[in-house]
Design a protein around this motif. Sequence first.
Motif, mmCIF file in Angstrom:
data_model
loop_
_atom_site.group_PDB
_atom_site.id
_atom_site.type_symbol
_atom_site.label_atom_id
_atom_site.label_comp_id
_atom_site.label_asym_id
_atom_site.label_seq_id
_atom_site.Cartn_x
_atom_site.Cartn_y
_atom_site.Cartn_z
ATOM 1 N N LEU A 87 0.830 -1.205 0.000
ATOM 2 C CA LEU A 87 0.000 0.000 0.000
ATOM 3 C C LEU A 87 0.865 1.257 0.000
ATOM 4 N N LYS A 90 3.397 0.837 -3.586
ATOM 5 C CA LYS A 90 2.689 0.709 -4.865
ATOM 6 C C LYS A 90 3.570 0.068 -5.962
ATOM 7 N N ASP A 92 4.793 -2.472 -9.084
ATOM 8 C CA ASP A 92 4.197 -3.007 -10.318
ATOM 9 C C ASP A 92 3.950 -4.507 -10.209
ATOM 10 N N CYS A 110 -2.473 -9.373 -2.621
ATOM 11 C CA CYS A 110 -2.180 -8.596 -3.830
ATOM 12 C C CYS A 110 -3.313 -8.574 -4.850
ATOM 13 N N LEU A 113 -5.839 -5.798 -4.761
ATOM 14 C CA LEU A 113 -5.171 -4.526 -5.071
ATOM 15 C C LEU A 113 -4.699 -4.486 -6.522
ATOM 16 N N ILE A 115 -2.411 -6.243 -8.059
ATOM 17 C CA ILE A 115 -0.956 -6.298 -8.185
ATOM 18 C C ILE A 115 -0.549 -7.690 -8.661
#
Length: 363
Positions: A87, A90, A92, A110, A113, A115
């Motif tokens: 968080l 951030k 990739d 993940c 989110l 990700i």
Amino acid sequence: MRKRFKSTIVLMVLIAGLTLKSNAQNLRLAIAGLNHTHVYGILSKYKDGTANIVGIAEPNKALWVKFGKLFHIPDSLFYTDLKTMVLKTKPDAVLGYNEIAGHVKIVEICAPLHIPVMVEKPLAATLAQAKRIKELADQYHIQVLTNYETTWYPSNWDVYNTVNAGTIGSVKRMVAHDGHQGPKEIGCTEEFLSWLTDPVLNGAGALNDFGCYGADLMTWMMHGQRPIAVTAVLRHYKPAIYPKVDDDATIMVEYPGATGEIEGSWNWPFAIKDFEVFGETGYLHALDTSHIVSRMREKILGSKNVAPLAAPINDPIVYLTAVLHKQIPGTDDLSSLNYNMVVMEILDAAKRSGQEGKRIVLQ
């Protein structure tokens, strides 16, 4: 004219490779876990400036000190909690270097989110965990990839391409040998051994640790085809060293037109990762990363060294970058979730076969 055309093609390939390398260096990567010794590879890339690590989640602060000193990692990159880290940073993508049973927890954090995740082999400790990972990946539309050392071997790619070209006819038999003298015997760290030799945290012993390599290569060679049955013999040659898990696995994988034999062990006299493919008219043997021997019919023998692979199939981070930039699909290859769900089916069936002493037919 032809020379000019060839020069242009070479130049385009070089430019594409440099672009992929540059993109890979700029990819914001986060690491989940430091108790898997494969982490040394990515941390070496960080130290030499070829990987951009923005955060590391690891609850064991002793490992912060250890790896911080080894790879010149500032304290600001370390976190005890994965969700807090992602968080704040951030990334990739998140790379999993923790116990195999912990992979599902990475994806549970993940995926919502959005990700992407790449874990070290195998995908999960159990088939149930793998199914949960697949469910989350599908629900949140993220890539979940699995990294195998053998994916980046030029020899395996050469065998694959030769078979696909029809040079040795259809595949009839495959044999994979993978392993070494044993993780304790070769000096693996205590933090690695603590979960690698645990039936819950690793899911098995040599079966999962080294059986997964052959299962992955064979799934790739068979273009994702699921086997019809699996039979395994699991042995426990070193109960004094590995009291909780198998240390030797022999797995027979049956396909409609071919048979695979996977030999994963912590009892080899030396480290080995090789792969043999027998076709209708010929034989190919990837002896190591780059050396291949072949035989066509009775006395037509061959031997060669294979050139290094080109980007993006030459390196896990370059490959990951290409997948995330949609330059390659990452859906039907050695690292893909599709193929690794088949790998987990093979490992699960092998475990059940070894425990029950019978051939397991896949539904």
